[in-house]
Design a protein around this motif. Structure first.
Motif, PDB file in Angstrom:
ATOM      1  N   TRP A   1     -11.062   6.233   6.213  1.00 33.88           N
ATOM      2  CA  TRP A   1     -11.076   6.847   7.537  1.00 33.88           C
ATOM      3  C   TRP A   1     -11.201   8.352   7.386  1.00 33.88           C
ATOM      4  N   GLN A   2     -10.271   9.158   7.919  1.00 30.61           N
ATOM      5  CA  GLN A   2     -10.447  10.608   7.781  1.00 30.61           C
ATOM      6  C   GLN A   2      -9.870  11.157   6.483  1.00 30.61           C
ATOM      7  N   GLY A   3      -9.324  10.274   5.637  1.00 29.42           N
ATOM      8  CA  GLY A   3      -8.867  10.692   4.315  1.00 29.42           C
ATOM      9  C   GLY A   3      -7.492  11.306   4.273  1.00 29.42           C
ATOM     10  N   GLN A   4      -6.653  11.041   5.272  1.00 26.82           N
ATOM     11  CA  GLN A   4      -5.356  11.702   5.346  1.00 26.82           C
ATOM     12  C   GLN A   4      -4.171  10.789   5.056  1.00 26.82           C
ATOM     13  N   ASN A   5      -4.413   9.525   4.717  1.00 21.32           N
ATOM     14  CA  ASN A   5      -3.309   8.596   4.502  1.00 21.32           C
ATOM     15  C   ASN A   5      -3.073   8.257   3.041  1.00 21.32           C
ATOM     16  N   ALA A   6      -4.127   7.939   2.331  1.00 23.95           N
ATOM     17  CA  ALA A   6      -3.990   7.483   0.943  1.00 23.95           C
ATOM     18  C   ALA A   6      -4.165   8.636  -0.032  1.00 23.95           C
ATOM     19  N   LEU A   7      -3.348   8.639  -1.091  1.00 23.67           N
ATOM     20  CA  LEU A   7      -3.525   9.619  -2.152  1.00 23.67           C
ATOM     21  C   LEU A   7      -4.844   9.356  -2.873  1.00 23.67           C
TER      22      LEU A   7
ATOM     23  N   SER B   1     -16.493   5.886   5.724  1.00 21.30           N
ATOM     24  CA  SER B   1     -15.676   6.384   4.614  1.00 21.30           C
ATOM     25  C   SER B   1     -14.575   5.405   4.269  1.00 21.30           C
ATOM     26  N   GLY B   2     -14.720   4.750   3.126  1.00 21.07           N
ATOM     27  CA  GLY B   2     -13.710   3.803   2.690  1.00 21.07           C
ATOM     28  C   GLY B   2     -12.747   4.361   1.670  1.00 21.07           C
ATOM     29  N   SER B   3     -12.854   5.667   1.372  1.00 25.08           N
ATOM     30  CA  SER B   3     -11.959   6.270   0.386  1.00 25.08           C
ATOM     31  C   SER B   3     -11.482   7.625   0.877  1.00 25.08           C
ATOM     32  N   THR B   4     -10.417   8.112   0.263  1.00 24.44           N
ATOM     33  CA  THR B   4      -9.877   9.419   0.618  1.00 24.44           C
ATOM     34  C   THR B   4     -10.896  10.523   0.388  1.00 24.44           C
ATOM     35  N   ALA B   5     -11.579  10.479  -0.749  1.00 24.91           N
ATOM     36  CA  ALA B   5     -12.545  11.525  -1.071  1.00 24.91           C
ATOM     37  C   ALA B   5     -13.662  11.577  -0.039  1.00 24.91           C
ATOM     38  N   LEU B   6     -14.184  10.425   0.348  1.00 24.16           N
ATOM     39  CA  LEU B   6     -15.255  10.398   1.342  1.00 24.16           C
ATOM     40  C   LEU B   6     -14.744  10.856   2.701  1.00 24.16           C
ATOM     41  N   GLY B   7     -13.530  10.420   3.068  1.00 32.46           N
ATOM     42  CA  GLY B   7     -12.975  10.798   4.357  1.00 32.46           C
ATOM     43  C   GLY B   7     -12.715  12.283   4.467  1.00 32.46           C
ATOM     44  N   ARG B   8     -12.235  12.889   3.397  1.00 34.34           N
ATOM     45  CA  ARG B   8     -11.933  14.323   3.427  1.00 34.34           C
ATOM     46  C   ARG B   8     -13.200  15.180   3.441  1.00 34.34           C
ATOM     47  N   ALA B   9     -14.320  14.579   3.064  1.00 31.53           N
ATOM     48  CA  ALA B   9     -15.593  15.304   3.116  1.00 31.53           C
ATOM     49  C   ALA B   9     -16.178  15.313   4.527  1.00 31.53           C
ATOM     50  N   CYS B  10     -15.573  14.530   5.434  1.00 35.71           N
ATOM     51  CA  CYS B  10     -16.049  14.463   6.816  1.00 35.71           C
ATOM     52  C   CYS B  10     -15.503  15.633   7.633  1.00 35.71           C
ATOM     53  N   PRO B  11     -16.112  15.930   8.783  1.00 36.58           N
ATOM     54  CA  PRO B  11     -15.515  16.901   9.713  1.00 36.58           C
ATOM     55  C   PRO B  11     -14.122  16.434  10.106  1.00 36.58           C
TER      56      PRO B  11
ATOM     57  N   THR C   1       0.807  -1.227   0.000  1.00 34.41           N
ATOM     58  CA  THR C   1       0.000   0.000   0.000  1.00 34.41           C
ATOM     59  C   THR C   1       0.839   1.275   0.000  1.00 34.41           C
ATOM     60  N   ASP C   2       2.161   1.147   0.044  1.00 38.75           N
ATOM     61  CA  ASP C   2       2.992   2.358  -0.036  1.00 38.75           C
ATOM     62  C   ASP C   2       2.789   3.094  -1.356  1.00 38.75           C
ATOM     63  N   PHE C   3       2.246   2.409  -2.355  1.00 39.18           N
ATOM     64  CA  PHE C   3       2.048   3.060  -3.648  1.00 39.18           C
ATOM     65  C   PHE C   3       0.838   3.983  -3.663  1.00 39.18           C
ATOM     66  N   TRP C   4       0.088   3.991  -2.560  1.00 40.25           N
ATOM     67  CA  TRP C   4      -0.913   5.055  -2.418  1.00 40.25           C
ATOM     68  C   TRP C   4      -0.695   5.877  -1.150  1.00 40.25           C
ATOM     69  N   TYR C   5       0.399   5.631  -0.440  1.00 41.08           N
ATOM     70  CA  TYR C   5       0.648   6.329   0.821  1.00 41.08           C
ATOM     71  C   TYR C   5       1.212   7.721   0.561  1.00 41.08           C
ATOM     72  N   GLN C   6       0.638   8.723   1.207  1.00 33.80           N
ATOM     73  CA  GLN C   6       1.000  10.113   0.952  1.00 33.80           C
ATOM     74  C   GLN C   6       2.427  10.448   1.392  1.00 33.80           C
ATOM     75  N   ALA C   7       3.010   9.665   2.303  1.00 36.62           N
ATOM     76  CA  ALA C   7       4.376   9.933   2.749  1.00 36.62           C
ATOM     77  C   ALA C   7       5.426   9.312   1.833  1.00 36.62           C
TER      78      ALA C   7
END
Length: 338
Positions: A137-143, A313-323, A87-93
């Motif tokens: 989750w909160q959309g901060q890990n995966a690109l 939220s199972g995706s970055t887009a959904l997670g980033r739309a959350c508070p 999963t490092d191939f979608w990891y933002q770090a």
């Protein structure tokens, strides 16, 4: 140690701390198979050969893992197919993930996943997918690109092929979101607790009760060791105890039948119960930190709304739309949310 104590098969998925330097993995094709693209090949070769050496995988699987960045597909003796991916191939770090970001499958890891899922569909097999960095989750890990590609694959092959998804990374003991369409919750992504008490958490692990016909999960027991007591143990090490049964903790509020699996629909029903009872969110928050005395509480309406949204939220887009701001316990050394 795992092999010695467990005795049965062991299947590993590489995480962001399993590379040197940490977080970094580069696709083989990043410079047409030149030295840059091959600079991490030693890593995949080495770790896969260790897995083979200790009897975790056979030689054919080792070759596959070496080729696919440590990812492989393997059949469990009872018929389940387990697919692990890097999963490092979608990891933002992972800075290499930003190169050719317009093509989220530049590494080929998604092509590998689809090929294996298609084989499973053709053969009538159920699949567990194992990775490290969660997509939602909160959309901060995966690109966003990689998360969206994975989400589309999940939608295509769920729930008839994919029975469950398993992640790690956050160190918490929670469900990490239901991968769902606008109408149906398709599959649950479980986040296992970590033995490492990083980010002000306790140490923990989880055991699952599984129906080996459907490969659905019917119970999940989370165990924890209170880090605050370690200094009084006179060198004996951590003592683990049962923290909670997932079914006992959430089924009554979700009005979930005893004979039904703890699937994505179950977790969606849990979130609906949470909307009516903020105390259930507070309980979830306690278990998220593995009952750590350093876990911040979650008693406000804003925090409750955030947690409920993250679970769905199972995706970055959904997670980033959350508070934002309620995703995880803060790291003591970076001050950022994982």
């Amino acid at each position: 140690m795992f092999k010695a104590y467990i005795g049965g098969p062991i299947y590993a998925a590489l995480g962001n701390h399993d590379s040197v330097p940490t977080n970094l993995e580069s696709p083989h094709s990043i410079d047409r198979n030149g030295p840059l693209g091959q600079q991490f090949s030693w890593h995949y070769d080495h770790i896969s050969k260790l897995w083979e050496h200790y009897g975790w995988i056979d030689n054919a699987t080792q070759t596959q893992a070496s080729l696919h960045y440590g990812g492989y597909s393997i059949g469990h003796p009872l018929g389940l197919r387990i697919i692990t991916i890097n999963t490092d191939f979608w990891y933002q770090a992972n800075i290499f993930a930003f190169l050719h970001a317009d093509n989220p499958d530049y590494s080929g890891i998604f092509s590998f996943l689809v090929e294996e899922l298609q084989k499973a569909e053709d053969e009538g097999q159920r699949v567990w997918i194992m990775g490290h960095v969660p997509t939602g989750w909160q959309g901060q890990n995966a690109l966003p690109g990689g998360s969206d590609a994975f989400y589309q694959i999940i939608e295509r092959y769920s729930p008839h092929v994919i029975a469950n998804v398993f992640f790690g990374h956050t160190h918490e003991g929670t469900n990490n979101g239901t991968l769902q369409t606008a109408y149906d919750a398709l599959v649950a992504a479980w986040t296992g607790p970590s033995l490492t008490p990083l980010t002000n958490l306790n140490s923990g692990y989880r055991l699952y009760e599984v129906d080996t016909g459907t490969w659905e999960i019917f119970e999940a027991y989370t165990y924890y060791a209170d880090v605050n007591t370690f200094t009084t143990l006179n060198g004996t090490g951590p003592v683990f105890q049962l923290e909670y049964s997932t079914r006992e903790a959430y089924s009554p509020a979700a009005d979930w039948p005893e004979g039904e699996p703890l699937n994505a629909t179950f977790w969606h029903r849990v979130t609906e119960a949470m909307e009516k009872d903020k105390g259930l969110v507070s309980l979830f928050n306690t278990y998220q930190g593995k009952s750590s005395i350093r876990s911040p509480n979650c008693t406000s309406d804003a925090c409750a709304a955030g947690k409920i949204c993250y679970i769905r939220s199972g995706s970055t887009a959904l997670g980033r739309a959350c508070p934002q701001g309620f995703g995880s316990v803060q790291s003591p050394y970076t001050g950022v949310n994982f």
